[in-house]
Design a protein around this motif. Structure first.
Motif, PDB file in Angstrom:
ATOM      1  N   ALA A  36       1.100   9.573  -5.829  1.00  0.00           N
ATOM      2  CA  ALA A  36       1.773  10.472  -5.762  1.00  0.00           C
ATOM      3  C   ALA A  36       2.695  10.910  -6.671  1.00  0.00           C
ATOM      4  O   ALA A  36       2.640  12.428  -7.343  1.00  0.00           O
ATOM      5  CB  ALA A  36       2.706  11.015  -4.384  1.00  0.00           C
ATOM      6  N   ASP A  37       3.909  10.450  -6.895  1.00  0.00           N
ATOM      7  CA  ASP A  37       4.494  10.505  -8.292  1.00  0.00           C
ATOM      8  C   ASP A  37       3.137  11.029  -9.847  1.00  0.00           C
ATOM      9  O   ASP A  37       3.465  11.300 -10.151  1.00  0.00           O
ATOM     10  CB  ASP A  37       5.359   9.741  -8.399  1.00  0.00           C
ATOM     11  N   ALA A  48       1.058  14.758 -13.294  1.00  0.00           N
ATOM     12  CA  ALA A  48       0.808  15.090 -14.644  1.00  0.00           C
ATOM     13  C   ALA A  48       0.270  16.435 -14.173  1.00  0.00           C
ATOM     14  O   ALA A  48      -0.209  17.236 -15.288  1.00  0.00           O
ATOM     15  CB  ALA A  48      -0.789  14.731 -13.879  1.00  0.00           C
ATOM     16  N   LEU A  49       1.130  17.217 -13.070  1.00  0.00           N
ATOM     17  CA  LEU A  49       0.074  18.616 -12.747  1.00  0.00           C
ATOM     18  C   LEU A  49       1.276  19.066 -13.394  1.00  0.00           C
ATOM     19  O   LEU A  49       1.256  20.596 -14.012  1.00  0.00           O
ATOM     20  CB  LEU A  49       0.089  18.647 -11.372  1.00  0.00           C
ATOM     21  N   ARG A  69       1.349  -1.515  -0.155  1.00  0.00           N
ATOM     22  CA  ARG A  69       0.251   0.282  -0.083  1.00  0.00           C
ATOM     23  C   ARG A  69       1.088   1.738  -0.119  1.00  0.00           C
ATOM     24  O   ARG A  69       1.013   2.228  -0.686  1.00  0.00           O
ATOM     25  CB  ARG A  69      -0.924   0.479   1.015  1.00  0.00           C
ATOM     26  N   THR A  70       1.883   1.365   0.640  1.00  0.00           N
ATOM     27  CA  THR A  70       3.084   2.329   0.280  1.00  0.00           C
ATOM     28  C   THR A  70       3.364   2.548  -0.516  1.00  0.00           C
ATOM     29  O   THR A  70       3.689   3.696  -1.282  1.00  0.00           O
ATOM     30  CB  THR A  70       3.876   2.308   1.938  1.00  0.00           C
ATOM     31  N   GLU A  71       3.617   1.379  -1.166  1.00  0.00           N
ATOM     32  CA  GLU A  71       4.144   1.770  -3.145  1.00  0.00           C
ATOM     33  C   GLU A  71       3.144   2.081  -3.402  1.00  0.00           C
ATOM     34  O   GLU A  71       3.694   2.789  -4.214  1.00  0.00           O
ATOM     35  CB  GLU A  71       4.642   0.410  -3.288  1.00  0.00           C
ATOM     36  N   LEU A  72       2.001   1.378  -3.386  1.00  0.00           N
ATOM     37  CA  LEU A  72       1.310   2.104  -4.671  1.00  0.00           C
ATOM     38  C   LEU A  72       1.474   3.752  -3.905  1.00  0.00           C
ATOM     39  O   LEU A  72       0.566   4.366  -5.035  1.00  0.00           O
ATOM     40  CB  LEU A  72      -0.372   1.797  -4.060  1.00  0.00           C
TER      41      LEU A  72
END
Length: 159
Positions: free
Chosen positions: A56-57, A62-63, A48-51
């Motif tokens: 976030a990446d 995208a931003l 879950r942390t890697e996901l």
């Protein structure tokens, strides 16, 4: 009697142990198979942390891409606006020069009506020339827009 009881319970325990041993020997290949599957699969699973980090990446990329696209579009709009303004100025100058030439031609003809163009004829000629210049300018603007679209489509891969 206790010795007989001990022999019976020992025999019962031996039977139970052999039964448990038979069950374990049947389960051993299945356990080994599950262990192999888990060992092969677990390194590929995402925590879950890697996901959350991947989300976030992706969100930040995208931003950044959106911001870059907006700035590129603003620059392209500015360039097109400048080119259209320059084209309008050039067309006005060309039309003014054509109008002056037409008026000079109309004024330079002899006074006889036979060789002199009528005012309506001068206006028709001016309208035809104006229409030709407008068609040429629209073709130029179309080419500018085509180049703009090509740059817009190609810019993310080119940069």
């Amino acid at each position: 009697m206790s010795r007989g009881m001990d022999d019976a319970s020992t025999s019962l325990m031996e039977t139970e142990i052999s039964s448990i041993s038979a069950i374990l020997s049947r389960l051993e290949p299945r356990v080994a198979e599950m262990h192999g599957f888990i060992t092969a699969t677990m390194p590929h699973l995402v925590t879950r942390t890697e996901l959350a980090e991947a989300r976030a990446d992706i969100r930040s990329e995208a931003l950044a891409l959106r911001s870059e696209s907006k700035s590129d579009l603003a620059g392209l709009r500015s360039e097109i606006r400048d080119e259209i303004t320059a084209l309008r100025t050039e067309l006005k100058e060309d039309l003014r020069a054509i109008n002056e030439r037409l008026l000079a031609i109309a004024d330079s003809k002899p006074a006889s009506r036979a060789g002199r163009p009528t005012p309506r004829g001068v206006w028709y000629l001016a309208a035809i020339v104006t229409a030709a210049l407008l068609v040429a300018s629209f073709a130029y603007v179309g080419e500018v827009v085509h180049v703009w679209q090509r740059d817009l489509v190609c810019s993310p891969g080119a940069r």
